[in-house]
Design a protein around this motif. Structure first.
Motif, PDB file in Angstrom:
ATOM      1  N   ARG A   1       2.182   6.838  -6.802  1.00 37.17           N
ATOM      2  CA  ARG A   1       1.142   7.798  -7.204  1.00 37.17           C
ATOM      3  C   ARG A   1       1.569   9.228  -6.901  1.00 37.17           C
ATOM      4  O   ARG A   1       1.351  10.132  -7.715  1.00 37.17           O
ATOM      5  CB  ARG A   1      -0.170   7.452  -6.478  1.00 37.17           C
ATOM      6  CG  ARG A   1      -1.316   8.286  -6.921  1.00 37.17           C
ATOM      7  CD  ARG A   1      -1.769   7.845  -8.292  1.00 37.17           C
ATOM      8  NE  ARG A   1      -2.925   8.632  -8.670  1.00 37.17           N
ATOM      9  CZ  ARG A   1      -3.162   9.045  -9.893  1.00 37.17           C
ATOM     10  NH1 ARG A   1      -2.355   8.711 -10.873  1.00 37.17           N
ATOM     11  NH2 ARG A   1      -4.205   9.771 -10.157  1.00 37.17           N
ATOM     12  N   ILE A   2       2.183   9.442  -5.750  1.00 35.03           N
ATOM     13  CA  ILE A   2       2.699  10.771  -5.406  1.00 35.03           C
ATOM     14  C   ILE A   2       3.722  11.211  -6.440  1.00 35.03           C
ATOM     15  O   ILE A   2       3.700  12.354  -6.906  1.00 35.03           O
ATOM     16  CB  ILE A   2       3.304  10.779  -3.984  1.00 35.03           C
ATOM     17  CG1 ILE A   2       2.195  10.671  -2.944  1.00 35.03           C
ATOM     18  CG2 ILE A   2       4.149  12.031  -3.745  1.00 35.03           C
ATOM     19  CD1 ILE A   2       2.693  10.418  -1.533  1.00 35.03           C
TER      20      ILE A   2
ATOM     21  N   ARG B   1       2.428   1.716  -3.515  1.00 34.05           N
ATOM     22  CA  ARG B   1       1.484   2.273  -4.487  1.00 34.05           C
ATOM     23  C   ARG B   1       1.269   3.770  -4.254  1.00 34.05           C
ATOM     24  O   ARG B   1       1.191   4.558  -5.190  1.00 34.05           O
ATOM     25  CB  ARG B   1       0.169   1.514  -4.430  1.00 34.05           C
ATOM     26  CG  ARG B   1       0.245   0.139  -5.045  1.00 34.05           C
ATOM     27  CD  ARG B   1      -1.127  -0.554  -5.072  1.00 34.05           C
ATOM     28  NE  ARG B   1      -1.051  -1.808  -5.774  1.00 34.05           N
ATOM     29  CZ  ARG B   1      -0.850  -2.991  -5.192  1.00 34.05           C
ATOM     30  NH1 ARG B   1      -0.713  -3.076  -3.887  1.00 34.05           N
ATOM     31  NH2 ARG B   1      -0.780  -4.095  -5.923  1.00 34.05           N
ATOM     32  N   LEU B   2       1.184   4.149  -2.992  1.00 38.87           N
ATOM     33  CA  LEU B   2       1.007   5.562  -2.655  1.00 38.87           C
ATOM     34  C   LEU B   2       2.215   6.393  -3.081  1.00 38.87           C
ATOM     35  O   LEU B   2       2.064   7.462  -3.675  1.00 38.87           O
ATOM     36  CB  LEU B   2       0.761   5.721  -1.152  1.00 38.87           C
ATOM     37  CG  LEU B   2       0.628   7.162  -0.656  1.00 38.87           C
ATOM     38  CD1 LEU B   2      -0.590   7.829  -1.284  1.00 38.87           C
ATOM     39  CD2 LEU B   2       0.555   7.190   0.859  1.00 38.87           C
TER      40      LEU B   2
ATOM     41  N   GLY C   1       0.820  -1.207   0.000  1.00 37.99           N
ATOM     42  CA  GLY C   1       0.000   0.000   0.000  1.00 37.99           C
ATOM     43  C   GLY C   1       0.854   1.257   0.000  1.00 37.99           C
ATOM     44  O   GLY C   1       0.574   2.219  -0.731  1.00 37.99           O
ATOM     45  N   THR C   2       1.893   1.251   0.792  1.00 36.35           N
ATOM     46  CA  THR C   2       2.810   2.394   0.837  1.00 36.35           C
ATOM     47  C   THR C   2       3.499   2.581  -0.505  1.00 36.35           C
ATOM     48  O   THR C   2       3.651   3.707  -0.981  1.00 36.35           O
ATOM     49  CB  THR C   2       3.868   2.181   1.941  1.00 36.35           C
ATOM     50  OG1 THR C   2       3.205   2.008   3.187  1.00 36.35           O
ATOM     51  CG2 THR C   2       4.825   3.345   2.026  1.00 36.35           C
TER      52      THR C   2
END
Length: 160
Positions: A53-54, A49-50, A46-47
């Protein structure tokens, strides 16, 4: 007008390039942990992917920085000065590093999260991470040099 554009340029630099620099720096370690497996894999995925995206979103927003910079340079009538030309070349190199090396390696790592650890694509993504810390460091170093050039402006007669 010059002060207003310069303020926008500096704000855009801080707000858009800063998050990209941080996300790009954090990504390799988090990717290694996520792709290695183990109990923390889901949280790390999850981190990861975040962070990717950032990097994507803020890199797109970061296009405002050189655009505003060119506007400031025109208003201040310094467009042809060597320190500015060097800064623009370094900015272009950092953008190329991001587009050609960092973002594709990040995407490969994110794509590999959905694969079994024995899949060939998973192995390729892990191998692709080998150069990502160096590429992230080059990206951040190029931006640091640009900032220094913007501050000291070699040959400037303003006393800065």
């Amino acid at each position: 007008m010059a002060k207003f554009l310069l303020s926008l340029h500096v704000l855009a630099s801080v707000l858009f390039i800063g998050p990209v620099a941080v996300a790009v720096s954090m990504f390799p370690r988090r990717a290694a942990a996520a792709l290695a497996g183990g109990p923390e894999r889901a949280a790390e995925a999850g981190t990861l992917r975040l962070l990717h995206r950032i990097t994507q979103v803020y890199a797109l927003l970061g296009i405002a920085v050189p655009i505003l910079g060119i506007g400031v340079a025109q208003v201040m009538d310094v467009l042809g000065q060597s320190w500015l030309i060097v800064s623009m070349v370094l900015t272009a190199l950092s953008a190329l590093a991001l587009l050609l090396f960092v973002l594709p390696a990040q995407q490969a790592a994110v794509d590999a999260l959905d694969l079994d650890t024995g899949a060939p694509e998973h192995g390729k993504a892990v191998q692709g991470l080998r150069l990502l810390p160096m590429t992230a460091g080059v990206f951040n170093l190029l931006w640091a040099v640009v900032v220094v050039l913007m501050v000291i402006r070699p040959g400037s007669t303003t006393g800065a």
